[in-house]
Design a protein around this motif. Sequence first.
Motif, PDB file in Angstrom:
ATOM      1  N   THR A  64     -67.608 -91.429  57.820  1.00 57.91           N
ATOM      2  CA  THR A  64     -67.874 -91.482  56.227  1.00 57.91           C
ATOM      3  C   THR A  64     -67.973 -92.650  55.776  1.00 57.91           C
ATOM      4  N   GLY A  65     -67.062 -93.889  56.127  1.00 60.71           N
ATOM      5  CA  GLY A  65     -67.170 -95.179  55.392  1.00 60.71           C
ATOM      6  C   GLY A  65     -65.766 -95.546  55.178  1.00 60.71           C
ATOM      7  N   SER A  66     -65.401 -96.934  55.094  1.00 63.33           N
ATOM      8  CA  SER A  66     -64.107 -97.558  55.076  1.00 63.33           C
ATOM      9  C   SER A  66     -64.331 -98.815  53.876  1.00 63.33           C
ATOM     10  N   ILE A  67     -63.245 -99.250  53.572  1.00 63.40           N
ATOM     11  CA  ILE A  67     -63.078-100.431  52.698  1.00 63.40           C
ATOM     12  C   ILE A  67     -62.542-101.479  53.627  1.00 63.40           C
ATOM     13  N   GLU A  70     -62.585-108.867  53.655  1.00 62.78           N
ATOM     14  CA  GLU A  70     -63.379-110.183  53.877  1.00 62.78           C
ATOM     15  C   GLU A  70     -62.864-111.394  53.412  1.00 62.78           C
ATOM     16  N   THR A  71     -62.839-112.326  54.013  1.00 60.88           N
ATOM     17  CA  THR A  71     -62.302-113.583  53.528  1.00 60.88           C
ATOM     18  C   THR A  71     -63.282-114.447  53.363  1.00 60.88           C
ATOM     19  N   GLU A  72     -63.420-115.112  51.928  1.00 62.60           N
ATOM     20  CA  GLU A  72     -64.568-115.929  51.463  1.00 62.60           C
ATOM     21  C   GLU A  72     -63.733-117.352  50.729  1.00 62.60           C
ATOM     22  N   ASP A  73     -63.896-118.503  51.249  1.00 62.36           N
ATOM     23  CA  ASP A  73     -63.307-119.500  50.638  1.00 62.36           C
ATOM     24  C   ASP A  73     -61.999-119.305  50.410  1.00 62.36           C
ATOM     25  N   ARG A  79     -64.659-105.053  50.778  1.00 60.76           N
ATOM     26  CA  ARG A  79     -65.922-104.661  50.672  1.00 60.76           C
ATOM     27  C   ARG A  79     -66.104-103.246  51.412  1.00 60.76           C
ATOM     28  N   ARG A  80     -66.961-102.443  50.597  1.00 59.38           N
ATOM     29  CA  ARG A  80     -66.985-101.001  51.075  1.00 59.38           C
ATOM     30  C   ARG A  80     -68.060-101.090  52.198  1.00 59.38           C
ATOM     31  N   ARG A  81     -67.855-100.619  53.419  1.00 50.86           N
ATOM     32  CA  ARG A  81     -68.607-100.209  54.308  1.00 50.86           C
ATOM     33  C   ARG A  81     -69.125 -98.880  54.777  1.00 50.86           C
TER      34      ARG A  81
END
Length: 323
Positions: A64-67, A70-73, A79-81
């Motif tokens: 179904t999907g997940s949240i 994610e690491t940025e700077d 993020r929703r996947r």
Amino acid sequence: MGDILVPDTVKKNAKTAVSVGKPIVLYGPTGTGKTYFAKQLALETCIDYSIHTATPTWTPGDITGSIQPETEDGEIEYRRRAGCVSQGIEKADEYGDNWAVIVDEITRADISQVFGPLYTAIEDEDQVVFRNDDGESLTLDDDVKIICTMNMSDRTVNELDDAITRRFAMIELSRYGDDERASLFDRWIGGLGSEVEIDRDELRRLFERHHRGINEGTTTSSGDAIMEFGPMHYEDVTKFLAHACASDGPYEGEQATAVGQAFATYVAPRLLNAAALPQINRLASHYETLDDQFEAFDLGPAVDLATRQAEAEEREMGVSAYE
């Protein structure tokens, strides 16, 4: 993708289930063409399809999907996947047409856990399956066709969670009838080409003896079947021979050797992979019998493969017995 090779009843049942919006599970022994037919069915009933192979590490998010963080700077963002079904919903919406989601080998995953959220969505068309990055609610409708496959060597239908058998159309691809199987063998052997100098009648007879020995026990001393095994694997044998025995091929003029190598490469490993020790021993005996019966072909490589695996299994059991 070519002609549909499954029995006509299977095709009719599957197309009817898809047309009424019922998710389906195609189940049966190895070699009955489940995945191939799933793709054909998808292309006949939908604009296109996506295919996903289940694994033991799957979670409900893969469906179904997940949240996901994610690491940025140095900062964490979420993020929703989308899962495979959520992606299918988006594809169906994008094209304004039917989209098929094929989930291959579902018994590799924990079905009860992984499919749980999907069960609710199947029964309630207003149930939100997932919200994408734009905040849009994705719901399951008849434009998304869910087609699953299940290998019977992994689990029987009786061992499945009752939740899936209530919500999915369970369509069996079992062993083919004699006429249907003979038609497949004729088609594949007929496609070998004029460059391949091989006794086609004898090769056809080998295919049939091999198949009956596995499924009916005609080559075993007890007369008991070894396991269920479909005919589709023999197509790989003919494809191998068509290239290996052609002019300038690596086995040109060595057809007897090529047949044995084809069985040891494409057929025997698939049987051995699903076999317990008693079955492995019967497989070794099976190939020894065929090697004696068919002087035109050298099936020694398949005999050696089965014998070595039986010895390895016996050694492992012997070690375990003293631990």
